[in-house]
Enzyme design. Structure first.
Site, PDB file in Angstrom:
ATOM      1  N   ASN A 296       0.804  -1.230   0.000  1.00 36.76           N
ATOM      2  CA  ASN A 296       0.000   0.000   0.000  1.00 36.76           C
ATOM      3  C   ASN A 296       0.830   1.270   0.000  1.00 36.76           C
ATOM      4  O   ASN A 296       0.360   2.318  -0.407  1.00 36.76           O
ATOM      5  CB  ASN A 296      -0.957   0.016   1.200  1.00 36.76           C
ATOM      6  CG  ASN A 296      -0.240  -0.219   2.491  1.00 36.76           C
ATOM      7  OD1 ASN A 296       0.391  -1.262   2.684  1.00 36.76           O
ATOM      8  ND2 ASN A 296      -0.297   0.734   3.391  1.00 36.76           N
TER       9      ASN A 296
ATOM     10  N   CYS B 102       0.846   7.796  10.584  1.00 37.26           N
ATOM     11  CA  CYS B 102       0.506   8.687  11.676  1.00 37.26           C
ATOM     12  C   CYS B 102      -0.113   7.867  12.796  1.00 37.26           C
ATOM     13  O   CYS B 102      -1.186   7.308  12.634  1.00 37.26           O
ATOM     14  CB  CYS B 102      -0.479   9.725  11.189  1.00 37.26           C
ATOM     15  SG  CYS B 102      -0.563  11.140  12.249  1.00 37.26           S
TER      16      CYS B 102
HETATM   17  N1  PLP Z   1      -3.986  -4.327   3.492  1.00 40.21           N
HETATM   18  C1  PLP Z   1      -3.535  -3.398   2.624  1.00 40.21           C
HETATM   19  C2  PLP Z   1      -2.394  -3.757   1.727  1.00 40.21           C
HETATM   20  C3  PLP Z   1      -4.150  -2.153   2.549  1.00 40.21           C
HETATM   21  O1  PLP Z   1      -3.707  -1.242   1.701  1.00 40.21           O
HETATM   22  C4  PLP Z   1      -5.223  -1.874   3.421  1.00 40.21           C
HETATM   23  C5  PLP Z   1      -5.851  -0.539   3.442  1.00 40.21           C
HETATM   24  O2  PLP Z   1      -5.175   0.451   3.652  1.00 40.21           O
HETATM   25  C6  PLP Z   1      -5.661  -2.880   4.296  1.00 40.21           C
HETATM   26  C7  PLP Z   1      -5.023  -4.083   4.304  1.00 40.21           C
HETATM   27  C8  PLP Z   1      -6.822  -2.666   5.202  1.00 40.21           C
HETATM   28  O3  PLP Z   1      -7.980  -2.534   4.416  1.00 40.21           O
HETATM   29  P1  PLP Z   1      -9.366  -2.064   5.037  1.00 40.21           P
HETATM   30  O4  PLP Z   1      -9.319  -0.574   5.063  1.00 40.21           O
HETATM   31  O5  PLP Z   1     -10.405  -2.590   4.100  1.00 40.21           O
HETATM   32  O6  PLP Z   1      -9.461  -2.667   6.381  1.00 40.21           O
END
Ligand code: PLP
Length: 390
Positions: free
Chosen positions: A152, A327
């Site tokens: 992410n 953060c």
């Molecule tokens: N895993 C990854 C790689 C993500 O980018 C995110 C969201 O930022 C999540 C998990 C968590 O997702 P959710 O916001 O649907 O809980």
């Protein structure tokens, strides 16, 4: 001046086409899909089945292998905790990467407190996992490997097929966090040997508050011990009344994303390349974090040596981007992902993440180039040449 949203790795705007499909399920078709004695319930059940089928089809599985959750974080918790709870071992072992999302890292840390052994592997300088490191980390008691498909923060795409092969050879379950790649890459659970796959709707222009988990039913059948209890919905793995409008939106989001995947990827990649080129013409010294070849097309993560990103972000009020730092409450911590790439705290603090998405235009990118370069140059970047880290 119009605000420009360039934080599409964090979340996305609900596509108006998806919104339109959801609205009737808030108004006239508001039934509970568990109500099997009247047409309100039957309509809701039918809509849920359609959405389940839409998602299952795109990832190459049977609809009975999909359960709905509230988000990817919940799916990850159900998967990781459920596998451990179902294990007969007193000290099961899980392998993951230091660059995982907090949803995985914090769940692993919680499991560790209760006796599960966790190996947090380093990644290569480009953010990609080393397959040999994964093979070498396997122990007698390894029950699960968990890796995010697309990161992410730095957008790198992990070698899922190779990791899946290692899992298959060693009879280990494979959980993939697909929050960033559902609807962005073509996926096939069978081909990649994935046993558990966590998904989220709000990263692909669907509503927030809905996610899903793929749980393989055969070769092998994956058993999860439930971590919550209730009315038995979603096979008792995730009980609770289903949010039908959100599920309808999620199914449509997946369907729409895959119908337009190739053309949308080309368009977004062009915007990203334009952004890189534009910034490289105006800013002397910067680093691109993460591999450029194996990367989500909309993601760009940049470090600017010698400036503090808190100062940068605060001056970039007209464009919504994020700091390359997480953060946590009121303190700004350097990104654990950039630290895992070997960045100093200072360089990690001087980083930004830009996420280009479906609704961005060429004009947005032109404006972003102008604003970012102006602010960065005002913050007095030292150095002579462009520097890429790939
Ligand atoms: N895993 C990854 C790689 C993500 O980018 C995110 C969201 O930022 C999540 C998990 C968590 O997702 P959710 O916001 O649907 O809980």
């Amino acid at each position: 001046m119009k605000r420009i949203y360039l934080d599409n790795n964090a979340t996305t705007q609900v596509d108006p086409k998806i919104m339109k499909k959801m609205i009737p399920f808030f108004t006239e078709n508001f039934g509970n899909e568990s109500s099997n004695t009247h047409s309100f319930g039957w309509e809701a059940r039918e809509a849920v089945d359609i959405a389940r089928e839409q998602i299952a089809t795109e990832i190459g599985v049977n609809l009975t292998e999909i359960i709905f959750t509230s988000c990817a974080t919940e799916s990850i918790n159900i998967a990781l905790r459920g596998v451990v709870k179902d294990s007969l071992l007193s000290k099961p072992h899980i392998i993951t990467l230091k660059t995982e999302h907090r949803a995985v890292l914090d769940t692993c840390a919680a499991l560790e407190k209760n006796g599960t052994e966790i190996t947090y592997l380093n990644v290569k300088k480009n953010g990609i996992a080393d397959i040999d490191d994964i093979k070498n980390a396997i122990r007698e008691n390894t029950i699960l490997i968990t890796v995010s498909h697309g990161n992410n923060e730095i957008g790198v795409i992990q070698p899922i097929k190779e990791i899946g092969d290692v899992c298959k050879k060693n009879d280990i379950l494979f959980h993939v966090d697909g929050a960033q790649t559902l609807g962005k890459l073509f996926l096939n659970m069978e081909e990649f040997n994935i046993h558990l796959f966590s998904m989220s709707s709000h990263k692909l222009y669907g509503p927030k508050g809905i996610g899903a988990l793929y749980i393989r039913k055969k070769d092998p059948r994956v058993n999860l011990a439930p971590i919550t209890s209730g009315g038995g919905q979603e096979k008792g793995i995730r009980p609770g009344t289903l949010p039908v409008p959100l599920i309808v939106g999620f199914g449509e989001a997946v369907n729409l994303a895959y119908r337009n995947l190739s053309s949308e990827s080309i368009r977004i990649k062009k915007l990203r390349d334009k952004l890189i080129f534009g910034l490289s013409q105006k800013i002397k010294k910067y680093k691109i974090n993460g591999d450029m070849k194996n990367r989500l097309v909309g993601n760009l993560n940049l470090s600017f040596p010698n400036i503090n990103d808190a100062g940068l972000i605060m001056r970039l009020t007209k464009i919504a981007i994020s700091a390359g730092s997480a953060c946590t409450s009121s303190t700004l911590k350097p990104s654990h992902v950039l630290k895992a790439l070997g960045h100093t705290d200072e360089l990690a603090y001087s980083s930004i993440r830009i996420g280009i998405g479906r609704f961005n235009t060429v004009e947005d990118i032109d404006t972003a180039i102008e604003i970012i370069s102006k602010v960065v140059n005002e913050l007095k970047i030292k150095g002579e040449r462009h520097e890429f880290v790939n």
